[in-house]
Design a protein around this motif. Sequence first.
Motif, PDB file in Angstrom:
ATOM      1  N   LEU A 119      41.922  37.088  40.462  1.00  0.00           N
ATOM      2  CA  LEU A 119      43.236  37.307  41.080  1.00  0.00           C
ATOM      3  C   LEU A 119      43.265  37.003  42.568  1.00  0.00           C
ATOM      4  O   LEU A 119      44.337  36.771  43.126  1.00  0.00           O
ATOM      5  CB  LEU A 119      43.674  38.766  40.871  1.00  0.00           C
ATOM      6  CG  LEU A 119      43.833  39.231  39.430  1.00  0.00           C
ATOM      7  CD1 LEU A 119      44.124  40.724  39.408  1.00  0.00           C
ATOM      8  CD2 LEU A 119      44.924  38.459  38.720  1.00  0.00           C
ATOM      9  N   GLY A 120      42.118  37.043  43.237  1.00  0.00           N
ATOM     10  CA  GLY A 120      42.124  36.903  44.683  1.00  0.00           C
ATOM     11  C   GLY A 120      42.892  38.040  45.327  1.00  0.00           C
ATOM     12  O   GLY A 120      42.677  39.213  45.032  1.00  0.00           O
ATOM     13  N   THR A 121      43.843  37.706  46.186  1.00  0.00           N
ATOM     14  CA  THR A 121      44.626  38.737  46.904  1.00  0.00           C
ATOM     15  C   THR A 121      46.034  38.871  46.335  1.00  0.00           C
ATOM     16  O   THR A 121      46.935  39.359  47.026  1.00  0.00           O
ATOM     17  CB  THR A 121      44.692  38.395  48.396  1.00  0.00           C
ATOM     18  OG1 THR A 121      45.315  37.109  48.559  1.00  0.00           O
ATOM     19  CG2 THR A 121      43.299  38.357  49.011  1.00  0.00           C
ATOM     20  N   ARG A 122      46.246  38.420  45.080  1.00  0.00           N
ATOM     21  CA  ARG A 122      47.575  38.450  44.471  1.00  0.00           C
ATOM     22  C   ARG A 122      48.219  39.831  44.522  1.00  0.00           C
ATOM     23  O   ARG A 122      49.427  39.962  44.751  1.00  0.00           O
ATOM     24  CB  ARG A 122      47.471  37.952  43.023  1.00  0.00           C
ATOM     25  CG  ARG A 122      48.684  38.217  42.143  1.00  0.00           C
ATOM     26  CD  ARG A 122      49.915  37.458  42.623  1.00  0.00           C
ATOM     27  NE  ARG A 122      51.070  37.726  41.786  1.00  0.00           N
ATOM     28  CZ  ARG A 122      51.903  38.749  41.955  1.00  0.00           C
ATOM     29  NH1 ARG A 122      51.712  39.609  42.944  1.00  0.00           N
ATOM     30  NH2 ARG A 122      52.950  38.916  41.158  1.00  0.00           N
ATOM     31  N   THR A 142      41.337  41.751  53.495  1.00  0.00           N
ATOM     32  CA  THR A 142      42.082  41.989  52.261  1.00  0.00           C
ATOM     33  C   THR A 142      41.147  41.833  51.072  1.00  0.00           C
ATOM     34  O   THR A 142      40.450  40.819  50.946  1.00  0.00           O
ATOM     35  CB  THR A 142      43.259  41.008  52.134  1.00  0.00           C
ATOM     36  OG1 THR A 142      44.098  41.134  53.289  1.00  0.00           O
ATOM     37  CG2 THR A 142      44.080  41.300  50.894  1.00  0.00           C
ATOM     38  N   VAL A 143      41.131  42.816  50.205  1.00  0.00           N
ATOM     39  CA  VAL A 143      40.183  42.865  49.093  1.00  0.00           C
ATOM     40  C   VAL A 143      40.519  41.780  48.064  1.00  0.00           C
ATOM     41  O   VAL A 143      41.689  41.504  47.775  1.00  0.00           O
ATOM     42  CB  VAL A 143      40.203  44.259  48.438  1.00  0.00           C
ATOM     43  CG1 VAL A 143      39.406  44.276  47.138  1.00  0.00           C
ATOM     44  CG2 VAL A 143      39.666  45.297  49.418  1.00  0.00           C
ATOM     45  N   SER A 144      39.489  41.151  47.517  1.00  0.00           N
ATOM     46  CA  SER A 144      39.656  40.148  46.471  1.00  0.00           C
ATOM     47  C   SER A 144      39.433  40.797  45.101  1.00  0.00           C
ATOM     48  O   SER A 144      38.430  41.487  44.894  1.00  0.00           O
ATOM     49  CB  SER A 144      38.663  39.000  46.680  1.00  0.00           C
ATOM     50  OG  SER A 144      38.942  37.930  45.796  1.00  0.00           O
ATOM     51  N   MET A 145      40.354  40.565  44.185  1.00  0.00           N
ATOM     52  CA  MET A 145      40.362  41.291  42.910  1.00  0.00           C
ATOM     53  C   MET A 145      40.201  40.369  41.703  1.00  0.00           C
ATOM     54  O   MET A 145      40.385  39.159  41.782  1.00  0.00           O
ATOM     55  CB  MET A 145      41.684  42.065  42.769  1.00  0.00           C
ATOM     56  CG  MET A 145      41.878  43.192  43.747  1.00  0.00           C
ATOM     57  SD  MET A 145      43.536  43.946  43.592  1.00  0.00           S
ATOM     58  CE  MET A 145      43.572  44.348  41.827  1.00  0.00           C
ATOM     59  N   GLY A 146      39.884  41.008  40.585  1.00  0.00           N
ATOM     60  CA  GLY A 146      39.902  40.357  39.283  1.00  0.00           C
ATOM     61  C   GLY A 146      40.407  41.343  38.246  1.00  0.00           C
ATOM     62  O   GLY A 146      40.291  42.562  38.442  1.00  0.00           O
ATOM     63  N   CYS A 147      40.988  40.858  37.176  1.00  0.00           N
ATOM     64  CA  CYS A 147      41.347  41.736  36.057  1.00  0.00           C
ATOM     65  C   CYS A 147      40.945  41.033  34.763  1.00  0.00           C
ATOM     66  O   CYS A 147      41.051  39.814  34.641  1.00  0.00           O
ATOM     67  CB  CYS A 147      42.816  42.118  36.061  1.00  0.00           C
ATOM     68  SG  CYS A 147      43.951  40.782  35.674  1.00  0.00           S
ATOM     69  N   HIS A 148      40.489  41.828  33.806  1.00  0.00           N
ATOM     70  CA  HIS A 148      39.843  41.264  32.626  1.00  0.00           C
ATOM     71  C   HIS A 148      40.189  42.141  31.414  1.00  0.00           C
ATOM     72  O   HIS A 148      39.874  43.335  31.399  1.00  0.00           O
ATOM     73  CB  HIS A 148      38.331  41.208  32.838  1.00  0.00           C
ATOM     74  CG  HIS A 148      37.942  40.714  34.211  1.00  0.00           C
ATOM     75  ND1 HIS A 148      37.892  39.387  34.530  1.00  0.00           N
ATOM     76  CD2 HIS A 148      37.630  41.397  35.341  1.00  0.00           C
ATOM     77  CE1 HIS A 148      37.537  39.248  35.799  1.00  0.00           C
ATOM     78  NE2 HIS A 148      37.378  40.452  36.323  1.00  0.00           N
ATOM     79  N   GLY A 149      40.829  41.550  30.423  1.00  0.00           N
ATOM     80  CA  GLY A 149      41.302  42.334  29.292  1.00  0.00           C
ATOM     81  C   GLY A 149      40.690  41.928  27.969  1.00  0.00           C
ATOM     82  O   GLY A 149      40.301  40.774  27.774  1.00  0.00           O
ATOM     83  N   ILE A 150      40.599  42.898  27.077  1.00  0.00           N
ATOM     84  CA  ILE A 150      40.279  42.654  25.666  1.00  0.00           C
ATOM     85  C   ILE A 150      41.329  43.378  24.839  1.00  0.00           C
ATOM     86  O   ILE A 150      41.527  44.592  25.005  1.00  0.00           O
ATOM     87  CB  ILE A 150      38.871  43.153  25.291  1.00  0.00           C
ATOM     88  CG1 ILE A 150      37.795  42.316  25.976  1.00  0.00           C
ATOM     89  CG2 ILE A 150      38.675  43.112  23.770  1.00  0.00           C
ATOM     90  CD1 ILE A 150      36.387  42.804  25.737  1.00  0.00           C
TER      91      ILE A 150
END
Length: 579
Positions: free
Chosen positions: A427-430, A448-456
């Motif tokens: 996601l970066g900084t979205r 600014t924190v860099s993020m990720g999201c990951h789903g199952i």
Amino acid sequence: MLYSNGLRRSFGALHSHSLYASASTRRALHYDGRNRLSNFWTPTQVKNRSQSGDEDGHDLLMRAGFLRQAHSGIFHLLPLGLRVQNKIECLIDKHMLMLGASKVSLSSLSSEELWQRSGRLEGRGSEFFRLQDRKEAKYLLSPTHEEEITTIVANAVHSYKDLPLRLYQVTRKYRDEARPRQGLLRGREFLMKDLYTFDVTDEQARQTYEAVRNAYAAFLDELKLPYLVANADSGNMGGKLSHEYHFASDKGEDIVIGCNSCDYSINEELYVGCRLARDGERSMEAQMYYAVSKDRKKLLQVLYPRDLDLNSYAIKALFPDVDPSVEDALSTWVDAAQAHDSCGTRVLLADSRVVGVSRAHDSPSAVPIEVKDGLCPIQISTEILEPKLEGRQVLLTKAQKGDPCPNCANGHLSLQKAVEIGHTFHLGTRYSEPLDLQVLDANNKQATVSMGCHGIGISRLIGAAAALLADKKGLNWPLAIAPFGTMLVSTSGVSLDDVHAMYDVLSDAGVDAAIDDRERPMGWKLNDADLVGYPFIVVLGKAWAEKRAVELQCRRLGVKEQVGGQELVGKMAEYSMRL
């Protein structure tokens, strides 16, 4: 799992010949630590004779007593279904723990104000279940939790020393699907695993992303089901790096495009084909497509091969200002030009394979605009848009089987329908930027924190696995997530003590077993076991009384053989490596 060296009980108890307890005792609920179907509700149903045609995975989940439908796109899980769900959650917990992730449980209610701040509320109102409390505060039932988790972390984490941070949950999600279908594959309420990752820099976040991808591969490998990984469109989630994880299935709504020569794999939504001109290549008759720009000042006129499907993703990549939501693009463009008393601008885009491409480029006025009376009511200026991206000439149509691979020189493409069961996003900084998630970095500056999201999609995984392995007799669960790995069935001449002793031997070896001690005929029990889809069925019958041997059945592997009691655990361990 099975461990052949885990035997701790003697087989001596297996030689008892006492008969079953009385009927009144058998009907009474009895708990002694063993899994027995007399204590476990399995409301299976016999197939209705009026039903014609084969049953799909969802039909079998319903008939085998895993779930019941409550409303359109909403289902209740029954005991068998819940055991499958719990086993998937346990596997997820194991792999998330190996990633260093901490488990949380977020509320299903989310504030509309947060979604407005992130910019995700506008234009998606029909997807949400929305509600207000008695003070008229606005909420929605969360389809996902990026806004909420980002806010929690923003209020709690202020230094780079607190990162990286990895938080995950397993929770119900809600989406007001216009057309719920295929049971658990597209519902309005569904169970998901979400992992949210937080890193100081984008580089570190990308390293985390790769670690998550490895964890997903390890999780899917443990299911022992064939899966596909494809580059994917991030869509409304944000970011430009994402991958989807699929089970190949004719029931799938996605199409994964792969190469037979290299590791190229991509969702059809992202595919853009390219091809160098070949000597003697036959030109193709053209068909026309119109689209209008978002400001309505430009008309995009596309010429592409007849009888092929237009690739909307390629069109958007070549002409980013396109507004695909406008149905009558030509009239909209003409009306806008007349309203402003201006010349209309036409952007001509032609696939290199169609007849007259050179003419279109040399004399664009020779390519007419198809209006009802044959004459366009406004003056037209024409721009030529070359179908090129990054210096390569691209095709304007969707992929077809056997097309050249755009990634290597010798490969050809294959197309596979698939069901998406997981997705990883960088996601970066979205979200961290609009929701003010910053930390002090090592230089004492705000970062600014860099993020990720990951789903199952756990619900989708259950539905997809059921459909993937089902046959005419019933379901066929992977051993790792089967409601019970082994079902013990015995004839009336075998003592209950023998059945209990066999159960204990299997249990001590790590086998997830259950006993079918219901008052039903033997044939009915075996058919019921096939319908539910237990990986192993162990029958204690005539061979047991004669030579202390059982019948071991594994329908998925085509196994039906007599095995001595002493060798059973080892034989099952051998077969389990393929289940």
